[in-house]
Design an enzyme around this catalytic site. Sequence first.
Site, PDB file in Angstrom:
ATOM      1  N   ASN A   9      35.043  75.878  85.595  1.00 27.41           N
ATOM      2  CA  ASN A   9      35.916  74.673  85.819  1.00 27.41           C
ATOM      3  C   ASN A   9      37.364  74.955  86.254  1.00 27.41           C
ATOM      4  O   ASN A   9      37.937  75.192  85.410  1.00 27.41           O
ATOM      5  CB  ASN A   9      35.635  73.665  84.570  1.00 27.41           C
ATOM      6  N   TRP A  10      37.407  74.614  87.601  1.00 27.99           N
ATOM      7  CA  TRP A  10      38.902  75.260  88.015  1.00 27.99           C
ATOM      8  C   TRP A  10      39.867  73.994  87.558  1.00 27.99           C
ATOM      9  O   TRP A  10      41.161  74.325  87.762  1.00 27.99           O
ATOM     10  CB  TRP A  10      38.911  75.447  89.572  1.00 27.99           C
ATOM     11  N   LYS A  11      39.471  72.920  87.405  1.00 27.66           N
ATOM     12  CA  LYS A  11      40.247  71.842  86.898  1.00 27.66           C
ATOM     13  C   LYS A  11      41.189  71.484  88.181  1.00 27.66           C
ATOM     14  O   LYS A  11      40.903  71.833  89.470  1.00 27.66           O
ATOM     15  CB  LYS A  11      41.056  71.969  85.588  1.00 27.66           C
ATOM     16  N   HIS A  94      33.839  65.133  81.072  1.00 31.06           N
ATOM     17  CA  HIS A  94      34.755  66.128  80.759  1.00 31.06           C
ATOM     18  C   HIS A  94      35.595  65.236  79.751  1.00 31.06           C
ATOM     19  O   HIS A  94      36.325  64.167  80.251  1.00 31.06           O
ATOM     20  CB  HIS A  94      35.658  66.804  81.860  1.00 31.06           C
ATOM     21  N   GLU A  96      38.627  65.465  79.131  1.00 29.15           N
ATOM     22  CA  GLU A  96      40.152  65.112  80.041  1.00 29.15           C
ATOM     23  C   GLU A  96      39.727  63.883  80.685  1.00 29.15           C
ATOM     24  O   GLU A  96      40.873  63.002  80.980  1.00 29.15           O
ATOM     25  CB  GLU A  96      40.591  66.403  80.988  1.00 29.15           C
ATOM     26  N   GLY A 172      41.480  74.674  76.392  1.00 25.89           N
ATOM     27  CA  GLY A 172      42.858  74.963  76.749  1.00 25.89           C
ATOM     28  C   GLY A 172      43.826  75.329  75.722  1.00 25.89           C
ATOM     29  O   GLY A 172      45.055  75.558  75.801  1.00 25.89           O
ATOM     30  N   SER A 211      38.198  77.575  75.578  1.00 26.06           N
ATOM     31  CA  SER A 211      38.820  78.752  75.355  1.00 26.06           C
ATOM     32  C   SER A 211      37.810  79.870  75.141  1.00 26.06           C
ATOM     33  O   SER A 211      37.837  80.958  74.452  1.00 26.06           O
ATOM     34  CB  SER A 211      39.680  78.833  73.935  1.00 26.06           C
ATOM     35  N   GLY A 232      37.187  77.233  81.654  1.00 30.85           N
ATOM     36  CA  GLY A 232      38.470  76.710  82.239  1.00 30.85           C
ATOM     37  C   GLY A 232      39.326  77.835  82.665  1.00 30.85           C
ATOM     38  O   GLY A 232      39.155  78.266  83.767  1.00 30.85           O
ATOM     39  N   GLY A 233      40.295  78.066  81.987  1.00 33.16           N
ATOM     40  CA  GLY A 233      41.205  79.031  82.377  1.00 33.16           C
ATOM     41  C   GLY A 233      40.918  80.408  82.875  1.00 33.16           C
ATOM     42  O   GLY A 233      41.144  80.814  83.834  1.00 33.16           O
TER      43      GLY A 233
HETATM   44  P1  PGA Z   1      39.283  76.321  78.801  1.00 31.90           P
HETATM   45  O1  PGA Z   1      38.662  74.855  79.442  1.00 31.90           O
HETATM   46  O2  PGA Z   1      38.263  77.340  78.762  1.00 31.90           O
HETATM   47  O3  PGA Z   1      40.605  76.539  79.473  1.00 31.90           O
HETATM   48  O4  PGA Z   1      39.459  75.898  77.419  1.00 31.90           O
HETATM   49  C1  PGA Z   1      37.320  74.714  79.449  1.00 31.90           C
HETATM   50  C2  PGA Z   1      37.019  73.315  80.147  1.00 31.90           C
HETATM   51  O5  PGA Z   1      37.877  72.323  79.829  1.00 31.90           O
HETATM   52  O6  PGA Z   1      35.868  73.159  80.497  1.00 31.90           O
END
Ligand code: PGA
Length: 250
Positions: A9-11, A94, A96, A172, A211, A232-233
């Site tokens: 998930n590149w956001k 998600h 967010e 995150g 994470s 994500g990251g």
């Molecule tokens: P993260 O994000 O791996 O940066 O914690 C995961 C996500 O929001 O899908």
Amino acid sequence: MRTPVVAGNWKMNGTRASVSELLAGVKQGQPPSTVETVVCAPYPYLPQVEAALAGSGIRWGAQNVSEHAAGAYTGEVSVAMLQDFGCSHVILGHSERRSLFAEQDPGIAEKFVAVTAAGLTPILCVGETLEQREAGATGQVVEQQLMAVIQRAGVAALAGAVLAYEPVWAIGTGRTATPEQAQAVHAALRARVAQEDAAVAAKLPILYGGSVKADNAAELFACEDIDGGLIGGASLKADDFLQICRAAAA
Ligand code: PGA
């Protein structure tokens, strides 16, 4: 046996140059063929991702979609538009989007219906906040998020879907759920789906997100009900993402 899934998930990150470099690195590293590897990119880069990944076996998706089919919805993107480019997956619900863009269960359920009706694969995210966990409400919160979709779409619609458990406090933050914490929630989610349909539950990939890094992926993915990750990251670095994909194959 469930096929493991690792979805990036590149956001809201990337440039044409960084997307090109990242995908070249991922392709060169050849994620294991036994793992379904997916990257979910921001909308403007989808045609670039489609072109870069053609013939690679790596799937790609969007991070959101409209529940509406077409028409006067300024700023929205439809399922048909995603399909026009060969998109296979869509992240839905998600945290967010829930917390920053006021998405709620009923609207997420409508999106789920639109995505599955078109034959695309939704990656439905559920997860509790730290406050909810500390209040002992984790099971109730994730079950409510899941059941809102099952009640609207029917349990059969989960047959082609992916579920992702993402504790909000782990996203995150560098604070990963322990394998025990994650496995407990995954098992409860699968048991809840099994109450509706045992065969669907047995085949449903349930990903952990929050994470996940190259150095903690293996212990999470070793758990019985953890079928891969939503990353994500660490999905923004080809080497890290590849190591996570390899951990899911082991
Ligand atoms: P993260 O994000 O791996 O940066 O914690 C995961 C996500 O929001 O899908």
